[in-house]
Design an enzyme around this catalytic site. Sequence first.
Site, PDB file in Angstrom:
ATOM      1  CB  ALA A 279      -0.920  -0.003   1.209  1.00  0.00           C
ATOM      2  CB  ILE A 281       5.310   0.560  -3.117  1.00  0.00           C
ATOM      3  CG1 ILE A 281       6.269   0.117  -2.003  1.00  0.00           C
ATOM      4  CG2 ILE A 281       6.052   0.738  -4.432  1.00  0.00           C
ATOM      5  CD1 ILE A 281       6.786  -1.285  -2.165  1.00  0.00           C
ATOM      6  CD  GLU A 283       1.270  -0.690  -6.109  1.00  0.00           C
ATOM      7  OE1 GLU A 283       0.123  -1.061  -5.840  1.00  0.00           O
ATOM      8  OE2 GLU A 283       2.028  -0.164  -5.288  1.00  0.00           O
ATOM      9  CG  ASP A 325       9.272  28.244 -41.202  1.00  0.00           C
ATOM     10  OD1 ASP A 325      10.374  28.806 -41.126  1.00  0.00           O
ATOM     11  OD2 ASP A 325       9.134  27.040 -41.488  1.00  0.00           O
ATOM     12  CG  ASP A 613       8.225  24.146 -44.799  1.00  0.00           C
ATOM     13  OD1 ASP A 613       9.459  24.290 -44.898  1.00  0.00           O
ATOM     14  OD2 ASP A 613       7.410  24.959 -45.246  1.00  0.00           O
ATOM     15  CG  ASP A 617      13.251  23.749 -42.671  1.00  0.00           C
ATOM     16  OD1 ASP A 617      14.177  24.580 -42.709  1.00  0.00           O
ATOM     17  OD2 ASP A 617      12.141  23.947 -43.180  1.00  0.00           O
ATOM     18  CG  ASN A 707      -2.427   0.152  -2.966  1.00  0.00           C
ATOM     19  OD1 ASN A 707      -1.985   1.285  -3.108  1.00  0.00           O
ATOM     20  ND2 ASN A 707      -1.942  -0.889  -3.620  1.00  0.00           N
ATOM     21  CG  ASP A 711      -3.951   4.965  -2.744  1.00  0.00           C
ATOM     22  OD1 ASP A 711      -4.640   5.655  -1.988  1.00  0.00           O
ATOM     23  OD2 ASP A 711      -2.918   4.382  -2.387  1.00  0.00           O
TER      24      ASP A 711
END
Length: 888
Positions: A279, A281, A283, A325, A613, A617, A707, A711
């Site tokens: 819980a 961490i 992840e 441009d 373009d 370039d 978790n 979360d």
Amino acid sequence: MWFTKSIDEVVADLDTNPAQGLSEEEALARLQKYGPNKLKGKKKKSILQMFLAQLQDWLIYVLFVAVVITMVMGEYVDSIIILAVIILNAILGVAQEVKAGNAIEALQKMAAPRALVRRSGTVKEVDAETIVPGDILILDAGRYIAADARLVESANLQVEESALTGESVPSTKDAAQIHTSETPLGDRDNSVFMSTLVTYGRGEGLVVGTGMHTEVGNIASIIGGEEESKTPLEIRLDHLGKTLGKLAIGICVLIFVVALLQGRDLTEMFLISVSLAVASIPEGLAAIVAIVLSIGVTGMSKRNAIIRRLPAVETLGSVNIICSDKTGTLTQNKMKVVKYFTLKEEATIEHGTTNTGTDEAILLAKAFILCSDATYDKQTESGTGDPTEIALLMLGDDLGLDRDELLSGNRRLNEFAFDSDRKRMSTLVEEEGNYTVYTKGAIDNLLNISTHVIEGGQIVELTPAHKQAYAEATERMSAQALRTLGVAYKPVSTVVSTEEMEQDLILLGLVGMIDPPRAEVKPSVEMAHQAGITTVMITGDHKHTAFAIARELGIAESIDQAITGQEVDELTEEAFEQRVNNFRVFARVSPEHKVRIVRALREQGNIVSMTGDGVNDAPSLQAADIGVAMGITGTDVAKGASDMILTDDNFATIVSAIEQGRNIYSNIRKAVIFLLTCNLGEVVAMFITLLIGWQAPLVATQLLWINLVTDSLPAVALGMDPGDPDVMKEKPRTPNESFFAGGAGIRAIGGGILIGALTIFAFWYGYYEHGFTPFDEAVPVETLENARTMAFLTLVACQLNYSLAMRHPSKSIFQVGLFSNKYLIGAIVLGLLLQHLIISIPFMQEAFSLRMLDLEGWVTVVILGLVPLLINELVKVYLRSRKRVSEV
């Protein structure tokens, strides 16, 4: 073997007409017969493969160990719940991967290569996948070749074929060649191949092979695609997650050791320690970042900005210089000739009506038409090719010339294609047995290679007075923001080489064209300025022309802010780097100048976005922090070198993309800080209570549930938060800025400690309302379950409500709009409903060690759950008042 046959034989075999091309009906029929013109890609992962991949994580392995141990100990309910959490997490991960994959596929489709073909006598741009055998490909510099083709026409055509032959020097092509069957691939001068690049000249090719039936289709190494790589943002988050994970595991090991010394139940404490580790961490960070990025870039694509490389989203928030441009990006890319000048007259062109032109004017227009590769249809008002060349064709229409008749009576024999060094283009044309060279280009350039002019209908020697007259005409037009272009010609007695074409010319005159600024650009320039972003115009136009447009758009205020490429060359690298921040307009520049400008700006600590373009370039696009290619006028090379493609070639889209990029990064940051705050709250609650000798306020299954639900759902919803309308009032973000900058770290720590403290209080209150304290030894099971239910519900309520406060660091929830993020409201409501379900259903009560609260308990949970939100709102009031005081 097509390369062994003559053009006529190939045309007959494929049953096509080079002058007309295929009809749309025939092209569709052949597409169904031969299939789409694309290589077979990598085999997509199956749902099962993606599901198994979600389980290949060391945190999941820890949970599997917990499942086995709990089953051995006979805790089957805990085993089932932990296993259910693993499966549900994997399913969510698969869903996110599928969604991200679909978004990327949609972007790839939008960014798919395009090709010019002639169908039913009309040149048009189509998706490369729709090319079929028998199509007539139009080949020009800077365009990747969409299929294998036998050339039917070539003019100084050169193709870079290193992808097939390994030869880095471009191959010269000649449609008239016929080879033997033993001729190696690299020597087949009459053929061009899929995925190779036209670097010079022009030509037309008859498609003889598509898709897997091409030379490149035979090379297995070409098939497969790019390796997926993580963005710098994801790598940084990965590192953050692992660091926090190690810290969390260390705390959990410490909790287990303390519990061991206190003589607690080892089975229960093992499960709690493992669950708390998982819980604690975050992840879910990588998955949340992936989904937020994929949703964000899909949204950007709908607003005409295709992100080719995901790191660009992160970099967009740091851009403080936009090099743009002028033509087509700041302006409408609809050039029109409004004036022409010959030594006889200077006249204004009225569009939509036939203008009366002198003989010199008619010859001027004829020369421009015969020295052009563009096409234009008056009926549909559409054309192909450079907008400048299209404007020159329209000049012929305005002067009453019949272009179709003119083109049918003249046959092009040779051409000297335009390049950025010469700044001109020449053609050799045959008309009724007579040969004429026509050359167009910059007027100062033409004056250098011309020896005569037409004056009073006579060809006379070019004098300084003539040069002065042309210089003054050019100056007058440039002062009116007109782009000037000159044209010259010379009769020749025979076919001449390309070098001889541009010698001893007869100057005809010049035209002045205008490309009006886009209406939406000026507000965008102002918005960029408010956001701390400087707009810089880079153009090949004259200095005064460029400055006139720049002043109108609010880019520059003084002519001193404009500099030409020649003036740049006169500065040393050190001097240029010191002065580069002072300029807002770079005029008459070459692609080489662009690279130098970008590097100088970056040397001064700027984060630079650069538009382009053309083929040349590509170096400047790669040198910039964000390379932006034009989707309409851009060559395939420019698009391939870019980080972002504008599907509408509009400057306003760049500013919009920066705004969206800032908001995407902000949303990711919100999700990250929210997850860390929630995790810290859980660790604080568990660690403090166990350290002082209390029972654990939360059991393993409760921690896993929090978790998964509390979360993940709000974190993803925060990642989909609507954009902050004031985000462009902030200065650009420093590239190496931490997630915890600007007080975010203090908010995460303060919020985590507050949520943890409220959870501990709720746990204590669960004992207190039954007449006990957590320090008492003989406590009924009902009382312990009541206290844990209080802690569990309070923690969840705090986190869900706190997510509302995370939407903005200083604006109140009413200022951002309480219901403006429907996803977040939905996540909160769903979380609360799920909490109600698991506490109401008897089986779920037992599984999660919960019990139904009385009225006093519910009121306490509701009040405690609102505390983090209310405190945050009060802190925001203080921050806003302090900001107002500092601004006075």
